[in-house]
Design a protein around this motif. Structure first.
Motif, PDB file in Angstrom:
ATOM      1  N   PRO A  75      54.704 -40.604  -0.212  1.00 25.04           N
ATOM      2  CA  PRO A  75      54.390 -41.649  -0.073  1.00 25.04           C
ATOM      3  C   PRO A  75      53.133 -42.808  -0.247  1.00 25.04           C
ATOM      4  N   GLY A  76      52.899 -44.142  -0.365  1.00 30.93           N
ATOM      5  CA  GLY A  76      52.066 -44.173  -0.281  1.00 30.93           C
ATOM      6  C   GLY A  76      51.797 -45.242  -1.496  1.00 30.93           C
ATOM      7  N   VAL A  77      52.928 -44.962  -2.105  1.00 31.60           N
ATOM      8  CA  VAL A  77      52.558 -45.557  -3.817  1.00 31.60           C
ATOM      9  C   VAL A  77      52.477 -46.961  -3.984  1.00 31.60           C
ATOM     10  N   GLY A  78      51.658 -47.602  -4.613  1.00 29.43           N
ATOM     11  CA  GLY A  78      52.149 -49.075  -5.349  1.00 29.43           C
ATOM     12  C   GLY A  78      52.274 -49.068  -6.512  1.00 29.43           C
ATOM     13  N   VAL A  79      52.327 -50.349  -6.645  1.00 27.87           N
ATOM     14  CA  VAL A  79      52.610 -50.753  -8.104  1.00 27.87           C
ATOM     15  C   VAL A  79      51.422 -50.696  -8.785  1.00 27.87           C
ATOM     16  N   GLU A  80      50.378 -50.789  -8.073  1.00 27.81           N
ATOM     17  CA  GLU A  80      48.851 -50.512  -8.870  1.00 27.81           C
ATOM     18  C   GLU A  80      48.595 -49.467  -8.804  1.00 27.81           C
ATOM     19  N   ASP A  81      49.353 -48.161  -8.275  1.00 25.96           N
ATOM     20  CA  ASP A  81      49.362 -46.659  -9.054  1.00 25.96           C
ATOM     21  C   ASP A  81      50.114 -46.088  -9.437  1.00 25.96           C
ATOM     22  N   ILE A  82      50.810 -46.810 -10.527  1.00 20.84           N
ATOM     23  CA  ILE A  82      51.056 -46.560 -11.668  1.00 20.84           C
ATOM     24  C   ILE A  82      51.403 -46.717 -12.858  1.00 20.84           C
ATOM     25  N   TYR A  83      51.074 -45.678 -14.158  1.00 22.27           N
ATOM     26  CA  TYR A  83      50.714 -46.571 -15.431  1.00 22.27           C
ATOM     27  C   TYR A  83      51.970 -45.714 -15.500  1.00 22.27           C
ATOM     28  N   ILE A  84      52.556 -46.543 -16.715  1.00 21.64           N
ATOM     29  CA  ILE A  84      53.756 -46.329 -18.238  1.00 21.64           C
ATOM     30  C   ILE A  84      52.403 -46.650 -19.064  1.00 21.64           C
ATOM     31  N   GLY A  85      53.010 -45.069 -20.257  1.00 21.93           N
ATOM     32  CA  GLY A  85      52.536 -44.228 -21.791  1.00 21.93           C
ATOM     33  C   GLY A  85      53.567 -43.918 -22.260  1.00 21.93           C
ATOM     34  N   ASN A  86      53.111 -43.747 -23.320  1.00 20.76           N
ATOM     35  CA  ASN A  86      53.823 -43.779 -24.705  1.00 20.76           C
ATOM     36  C   ASN A  86      54.271 -42.077 -24.406  1.00 20.76           C
TER      37      ASN A  86
END
Ligand code: PLP
Length: 413
Positions: free
Chosen positions: A97-108
């Motif tokens: 629950p409660g995950v927005g785009v700002e809570d997501i980090y894309i990495g290598n």
């Protein structure tokens, strides 16, 4: 007077004193040397699907190629908006629950994010609870970050579930976080919700950040279901979930993974840590952009991994033959992997005389040209396990395991 040049050795940093990653350790150097001499080595050492004919879905490749021209610039440090939006929707499907785009980090890859997550969290001497056996990058990253990896045992007799009493006994006032690898590398265990809940209870009691490595969440056998840790946690618990393209989507070489922060109330308390994560993400500018164009395509629509793991699927057949052949070797026992791409059999110390499991793996390489990884490379405390990758065709695996059985018979005491 200046010292003679030959006495001025260039030494690695002291920070690396407790850092090791033996999946790609000294035995691999021997394997490379043999290959340079023209020998063929069967590499059952690394979970790299593509070289075994598990290629990425065509539509993923098409979308990366189509977007290549527009992927020349840096993007937002956290990643492309469209990719993060797709990951956000995946969180909704997994009921985190409660995950927005700002809570997501894309990495290598998840690898980069594991190091970032530890670097941002740990002060010198802070402790992180990490499973034994583990995927050793977690241990290496905690130690590199000045922290101290404390291993909690997983219980082979209980299908490799975390030993809760051992976890409780190892929590100290320095413990900051606990790592959960589910589905597990190297054991193949998939934890039922009750196990995850118990671990979350311990984490809540001691205010620990929970890191949940779920990179194998779609590689599941026998109808077993995977429930995300973030879906079971309360709003006041900080859960950081890791996942990526390397395994279920067979593009390990694209180096693309993501990290999700959940726990709506906890996020407010963790604002400073999250700011640290954002800063580390911006210091490396952004992750490889072309690969990020694969994410939306991968997560949306039909999940082709299902063709490989359901009855009749290649990965399932390979898991089956590995499990059967291993358990047929006298003195060897293997818990049935319920997910992921590995088997982690036990070589009974009463039957085999193995003092040094790295030497065992080296001997197997030299004698049979088969490359495995020793159990101690996964921070398992005894020299009585090895990890086998279940990626080759069933016939090739069957043949390799027959040779392994033959080889092991020479270790009987
Ligand atoms: N976590 C686990 C449990 C893994 O097994 C692996 C790779 O084998 C990784 C993370 C790293 O994956 P990536 O390719 O996304 O860096």
């Amino acid at each position: 007077t200046p010292q003679p040049l030959e006495s001025q050795k260039l030494r690695k940093s002291d920070k690396l004193a407790n850092v090791c990653y033996d999946i790609r350790g000294p035995v691999l150097d021997h394997a490379k040397r043999l290959e340079e001499e023209g020998q063929r080595i069967l590499k059952l050492n690394i979970g790299n699907p593509a070289p075994f004919g598990f290629e990425a879905p065509e539509e993923i490749l098409q979308d990366v190629m189509r977007n290549l021209a527009t992927a020349q610039g840096y993007c937002d440090s956290k990643g492309l908006y469209s990719a993060r939006k797709a990951i956000m929707q995946e969180c909704q499907r997994k009921e985190i629950p409660g995950v927005g785009v700002e809570d997501i980090y894309i990495g290598n890859g998840v690898s980069e994010l594991i190091v970032m997550a530890m670097q941002a969290l740990l002060n010198d001497g802070d402790e992180v609870l990490i499973p034994a056996p583990d995927y050793p990058l977690w241990t290496a990253a905690a130690n590199l970050s000045g922290g101290h990896a404390v291993h909690y045992l997983c219980d082979e007799q209980a299908g490799w579930a975390p030993d809760m009493a051992d976890i409780r006994a190892k929590v100290t006032s320095h413990t900051r976080a606990i790592v959960l690898i589910n589905p597990n590398n190297p054991t193949g265990a998939v934890y039922p919700p009750a196990v995850v809940r118990e671990l979350l209870d311990i984490a809540r009691e001691h205010n620990l950040v929970v890191f949940s490595d779920e990179i194998y969440d779609k590689i599941l056998y026998d109808g077993v279901e995977h429930i995300s840790t973030g879906a079971l946690a309360d709003d006041d618990q900080l859960v950081i979930t890791m996942n990526g393209l390397s395994k279920s989507y067979r593009c390990a070489g694209f180096r693309s993974g993501w990290m999700i922060i959940s726990g709506d109330i906890a996020k407010k308390r963790a604002a400073d840590y999250i700011q640290g994560l954002t800063m580390l993400a911006s210091m490396r500018l952004c992750a490889n952009v072309p690969a990020q164009h694969a994410i939306q395509t991968a997560l949306g629509g039909y999940q082709s991994i299902n063709d490989l793991i359901l009855p009749g699927g290649r990965l399932l057949a390979q898991r089956d033959i590995t499990f059967e052949k291993l358990n047929a070797i006298p003195g060897v026992s293997c818990v049935k992997p319920q997910g992921a791409l590995y088997a982690f059999p036990r070589l009974d110390p009463k039957v085999f005389n193995i003092q040094d499991d790295q030497q065992l793996v080296l001997d197997l390489l030299l004698q049979e040209k088969i490359l495995l990884v020793q159990g101690t490379a996964f921070n398992w405390p005894e020299p009585d396990h090895v990890r086998i990758v279940t990626l080759p065709w069933a016939e090739q695996l069957g043949d390799a395991l027959d040779r392994f059985a033959n080889f092991l018979s020479r270790y009987r005491q």
